[in-house]
Design a protein around this motif. Structure first.
Motif, short mmCIF file in Angstrom:
data_model
loop_
_atom_site.label_atom_id
_atom_site.label_comp_id
_atom_site.label_asym_id
_atom_site.label_seq_id
_atom_site.Cartn_x
_atom_site.Cartn_y
_atom_site.Cartn_z
N LEU A 9 13.59 -36.77 -63.41
CA LEU A 9 13.13 -37.06 -62.06
C LEU A 9 11.73 -38.09 -62.47
O LEU A 9 10.94 -37.74 -63.42
N SER A 10 12.13 -39.21 -62.22
CA SER A 10 11.11 -40.27 -62.39
C SER A 10 10.55 -41.22 -61.44
O SER A 10 11.00 -40.84 -60.09
N VAL A 11 9.23 -41.86 -61.42
CA VAL A 11 8.79 -42.64 -60.77
C VAL A 11 8.64 -44.13 -61.16
O VAL A 11 8.17 -44.19 -62.24
N ASP A 12 9.24 -45.13 -60.50
CA ASP A 12 9.16 -46.25 -60.97
C ASP A 12 8.25 -47.06 -59.70
O ASP A 12 8.38 -47.00 -58.56
N CYS A 13 7.69 -48.34 -60.23
CA CYS A 13 6.37 -48.76 -59.41
C CYS A 13 6.54 -50.24 -59.15
O CYS A 13 6.81 -51.10 -60.38
N ASP A 43 16.64 -55.66 -75.42
CA ASP A 43 15.31 -56.70 -75.40
C ASP A 43 15.45 -57.17 -74.00
O ASP A 43 15.84 -58.42 -73.48
N ASP A 44 14.97 -56.43 -72.84
CA ASP A 44 14.81 -56.94 -71.71
C ASP A 44 13.38 -56.42 -70.91
O ASP A 44 12.32 -55.98 -71.55
N TRP A 45 13.90 -56.38 -69.61
CA TRP A 45 12.44 -56.03 -68.62
C TRP A 45 12.73 -54.83 -67.89
O TRP A 45 13.87 -54.88 -67.31
N VAL A 46 11.56 -53.97 -67.34
CA VAL A 46 11.86 -52.91 -66.60
C VAL A 46 10.66 -52.74 -65.58
O VAL A 46 9.43 -53.37 -66.21
N LEU A 47 10.70 -51.91 -64.62
CA LEU A 47 9.41 -51.69 -63.83
C LEU A 47 8.76 -50.72 -64.61
O LEU A 47 9.01 -49.89 -65.28
N PRO A 48 7.21 -50.64 -64.19
CA PRO A 48 6.37 -49.78 -64.84
C PRO A 48 6.71 -48.44 -64.14
O PRO A 48 7.03 -48.26 -63.04
N GLY A 49 6.86 -47.37 -65.14
CA GLY A 49 7.13 -46.12 -64.22
C GLY A 49 6.78 -44.97 -65.53
O GLY A 49 6.49 -45.09 -66.63
N HIS A 50 7.02 -43.71 -64.89
CA HIS A 50 6.86 -42.62 -65.59
C HIS A 50 7.85 -41.36 -65.12
O HIS A 50 8.10 -41.18 -63.95
N TYR A 51 8.11 -40.42 -66.20
CA TYR A 51 8.72 -39.23 -65.74
C TYR A 51 7.58 -38.46 -64.92
O TYR A 51 6.58 -38.62 -65.34
N ASN A 63 0.11 -42.57 -58.82
CA ASN A 63 -1.21 -42.92 -59.01
C ASN A 63 -1.62 -43.17 -60.64
O ASN A 63 -2.24 -43.98 -60.83
N ARG A 64 -0.90 -42.33 -61.50
CA ARG A 64 -1.06 -42.36 -62.85
C ARG A 64 -0.58 -43.59 -63.31
O ARG A 64 -1.15 -44.40 -63.99
N VAL A 65 0.29 -44.09 -62.91
CA VAL A 65 1.00 -45.54 -63.36
C VAL A 65 0.19 -46.60 -62.67
O VAL A 65 -0.25 -47.55 -63.53
N PHE A 66 -0.22 -46.46 -61.56
CA PHE A 66 -1.37 -47.45 -60.99
C PHE A 66 -2.53 -47.58 -61.52
O PHE A 66 -3.18 -48.54 -61.80
N LYS A 67 -3.10 -46.34 -61.91
CA LYS A 67 -4.36 -46.24 -62.77
C LYS A 67 -4.23 -46.85 -63.81
O LYS A 67 -5.26 -47.58 -64.37
N GLU A 68 -3.24 -46.87 -64.76
CA GLU A 68 -3.02 -47.34 -65.95
C GLU A 68 -3.14 -48.87 -65.98
O GLU A 68 -3.75 -49.70 -66.80
N LEU A 69 -2.62 -49.28 -64.74
CA LEU A 69 -2.63 -50.84 -64.76
C LEU A 69 -4.09 -51.30 -63.79
O LEU A 69 -4.09 -52.84 -64.30
N TYR A 112 7.82 -46.53 -55.61
CA TYR A 112 6.75 -47.10 -54.90
C TYR A 112 6.45 -48.47 -55.15
O TYR A 112 6.84 -49.15 -56.07
N TYR A 113 5.95 -49.15 -53.91
CA TYR A 113 5.24 -50.45 -54.32
C TYR A 113 3.75 -50.18 -54.05
O TYR A 113 3.12 -49.77 -53.15
N LEU A 114 2.95 -51.37 -54.67
CA LEU A 114 1.65 -51.47 -54.61
C LEU A 114 1.33 -52.95 -54.54
O LEU A 114 1.98 -53.94 -55.31
#
Length: 242
Positions: A9-13, A43-51, A63-69, A112-114
């Protein structure tokens, strides 16, 4: 707090902003080289996220992802879709990446989007993070291209009736800047006179006794969005007409 992760279970932002009237999305570099000829180089790119941690709910993970950013706790985040297709993780690179993280191949992701204001800087923008034009994305991992497109479609569907547009704006803005923001996001051209007439009738778009500074041409009047007034007079009619 239980710091063990729920490994399926993960969250991508999807973090979005307007930069010079161009919609951009924030991506994180994904790199892995096992120096094994039987293993692909990632060697590519992904959305910021966390399990999701066992002691966190979905919103807390976002919130944890967005606070880090951003360094901020309370943000106007929007949950818009869940992705759980059994075949969403299927490429060799994606399978290798998931296994290298000790996670499950079958993973459910809540997205989620921010929206970040155009004049706001993020924290610690190192080489692993980069803004990309929405219309010119690099190679992406997983189904993140679909997630970004879905976030964009959700925003376009809401931005005429909901006050999402003001999340893109600095606190003080001109009507011309507001119009250009709408045009950039919706990819349309709006009639200037009708737009100004429509926007000027909205009590939550508050004119200030201030004008632009540091511009070569005649400075324009500045405005602010009042969320308090908006909540009192929230309407069913549109901010603009497409």
């Amino acid at each position: 707090m239980d710091f063990r992760k729920i490994d399926n279970l993960s969250v991508d932002c999807v973090v979005l902003r307007l930069e010079e009237n161009t919609l951009k999305v924030l991506l994180r570099k994904r790199a892995l080289n096992l120096y094994d000829e039987n293993s692909p180089v990632i060697d590519d790119w992904v959305l910021p996220g966390h399990y999701v941690l066992k002691s966190n709910n979905l919103g807390e993970t976002a919130n944890r992802v967005f606070k880090e950013l951003t360094g901020e706790d309370h943000l106007n985040k929007n949950q818009f879709r869940t992705y759980g297709n059994a075949a969403r993780i299927k490429s060799d690179k994606d399978l290798l990446w998931v296994r290298s993280r000790g996670a499950k191949v079958r993973t459910i992701t809540v997205a989620y989007y921010l929206i970040v204001a155009s004049n706001k800087d993020l924290l610690d923008m190192d080489d692993s993070l980069k803004w990309f034009k929405l219309k010119s994305l690099p190679q992406l991992g997983f189904d993140h291209h679909q997630i970004i497109n879905d976030a964009y479609e959700d925003i376009k569907g809401k931005i005429i009736t909901d006050p999402l547009i003001f999340d893109f704006m600095p606190i003080k803005f001109t009507l011309n800047e507001l119009q250009m923001a709408f045009e950039s996001i919706l990819d349309v051209e709006l009639d200037n006179r009708n737009f100004r007439k429509k926007v000027s009738s909205k009590s939550y778009i508050v004119p200030l006794e201030e004008k632009q500074k540091g511009v070569s041409k005649k400075p324009s009047r500045l405005y602010m969005f009042s969320k308090d007034v908006y909540n009192q007079v929230v309407e069913t009619d549109y901010i603009i007409n497409k």
